[in-house]
Scaffold this active site. Structure first.
Site, PDB file in Angstrom:
ATOM      1  N   GLU A 123      -6.687   6.674  -4.559  1.00  0.00           N
ATOM      2  CA  GLU A 123      -5.472   6.963  -3.803  1.00  0.00           C
ATOM      3  C   GLU A 123      -4.237   6.801  -4.685  1.00  0.00           C
ATOM      4  OE1 GLU A 123      -5.928   6.284   0.856  1.00  0.00           O
ATOM      5  OE2 GLU A 123      -6.289   4.429  -0.254  1.00  0.00           O
ATOM      6  N   ASP A 151       0.796  -1.237   0.000  1.00  0.00           N
ATOM      7  CA  ASP A 151       0.000   0.000   0.000  1.00  0.00           C
ATOM      8  C   ASP A 151       0.828   1.286   0.000  1.00  0.00           C
ATOM      9  OD1 ASP A 151      -2.190  -1.615   0.008  1.00  0.00           O
ATOM     10  OD2 ASP A 151      -2.962  -0.993   1.961  1.00  0.00           O
ATOM     11  N   GLU A 202      -7.131  -1.851  -4.784  1.00  0.00           N
ATOM     12  CA  GLU A 202      -8.419  -1.521  -4.182  1.00  0.00           C
ATOM     13  C   GLU A 202      -8.769  -0.055  -4.434  1.00  0.00           C
ATOM     14  OE1 GLU A 202     -10.472  -2.692  -0.018  1.00  0.00           O
ATOM     15  OE2 GLU A 202      -8.747  -1.358   0.174  1.00  0.00           O
TER      16      GLU A 202
END
Length: 297
Positions: free
Chosen positions: A99, A18, A95
């Site tokens: 972002e 991430d 996901e």
């Protein structure tokens, strides 16, 4: 290998998971800071820190001894993947497309304020390519050829694995989670991927049917990232009803109201648009040579 690599600690950050979601917040914020306080471009600590975040996630330099090239971004699939070095039977996944866009937008902004033409062009290229990919595979309009017709009605894919797609999130299966994670943070880059057609279909089919309580933190995201794209004036009125302490902690009510008001404003004339573009290019001059303090590339 420990529990941190499974996302239990800091979302698996220690195992490179991430990074392309989380580091974008710092890169964008730093670019805004330098824009407002130009002297910060000479702060070696700040510049080194931001360049390290970019090198970690989207390093263009094959000669860098400390970071690999484009750790997250896949130049075949034209978007980034999560998972880091953690194993998964379904492969890597993506996901929060919004972002990722935030990071790429941040690279573009950072290249601009640091007068690094190569980095700025890299950010612009990655934002453009990733936006098209998101429209094609992640944000599903009617007639999407890549997913079953029944699944397209979900409008967003949820967790997009290399081997499957799952209409959920890593933190819960409620629709408000699944759709909000594709809308945050609220930046101009969001408009690159979220087309008016998609936003209307998502609002009509899914988001408008949710409770959207003014005391729910998720409501501020859904009103700005969805409703404001379709009914900006109505969204503005509903945002006014949200208490300041019930706005998502990555957003402010002032910014949410500004966003809705800007979308409700009539589009600028061709003359005004040309003037705005001219002002943007002259306030951030791009030199012919990259800055020696900018990220390698």
């Amino acid at each position: 290998f420990d529990g941190g690599c499974l996302g239990r600690t800091d979302f698996g950050n220690a195992c490179y998971n991430d990074h392309h979601y989380h580091y974008g917040y710092f890169v964008v914020s730093a670019a805004i800071l330098v824009k407002l306080v130009p002297s910060m471009a000479d702060d070696v600590g700040l510049v080194t820190y931001v360049n390290s975040l970019i090198r970690d996630t989207a390093n263009p330099n094959s000669m860098d001894e400390f970071f690999p090239r484009f750790r997250s971004f896949d130049w075949f699939d034209l978007h980034s993947w999560s998972r880091g070095v953690g194993p998964s039977a379904d492969g890597k996944d993506q996901e929060s497309t919004s972002e990722e866009l935030n990071l790429l937008y941040g690279i573009y902004l950072w290249g601009g304020v640091m007068h690094d033409r190569a980095l700025r062009q890299l950010g612009a290229t990655m934002v453009a390519l990733c936006s098209v990919t998101i429209q094609e595979f992640f944000l599903m309009e009617d007639g999407n050829p890549h997913h079953p017709e029944g699944f397209v009605k979900n409008r967003v894919t949820g967790i997009f694995f290399q081997n499957r797609v799952d209409y959920t999130t890593w933190f819960g299966g409620q629709p408000k989670y699944i759709h909000s994670i594709q809308m945050l943070p609220l930046t101009p880059a969001l408009l690159m991927a979220r087309t008016p057609t998609f936003c209307k279909q998502e609002w009509d089919d899914i988001v408008s049917k949710l409770t959207l309580s003014p005391t729910d933190h998720w409501t501020s995201i859904l009103l700005t990232g969805s409703m404001a794209m379709v009914h900006p004036q109505a969204a503005y009125e509903r945002i006014l009803q949200i208490p300041t302490d019930r706005v998502d902690d990555g957003l402010t009510r002032a910014h949410a109201l500004y966003w809705a008001a800007a979308l409700a404003a009539p589009p600028p004339t061709a003359e005004a648009s040309t003037s705005q573009i001219s002002m943007a290019t002259t306030t951030l001059p791009i030199t012919a040579e990259p800055s020696t303090t900018a990220a390698p590339g």
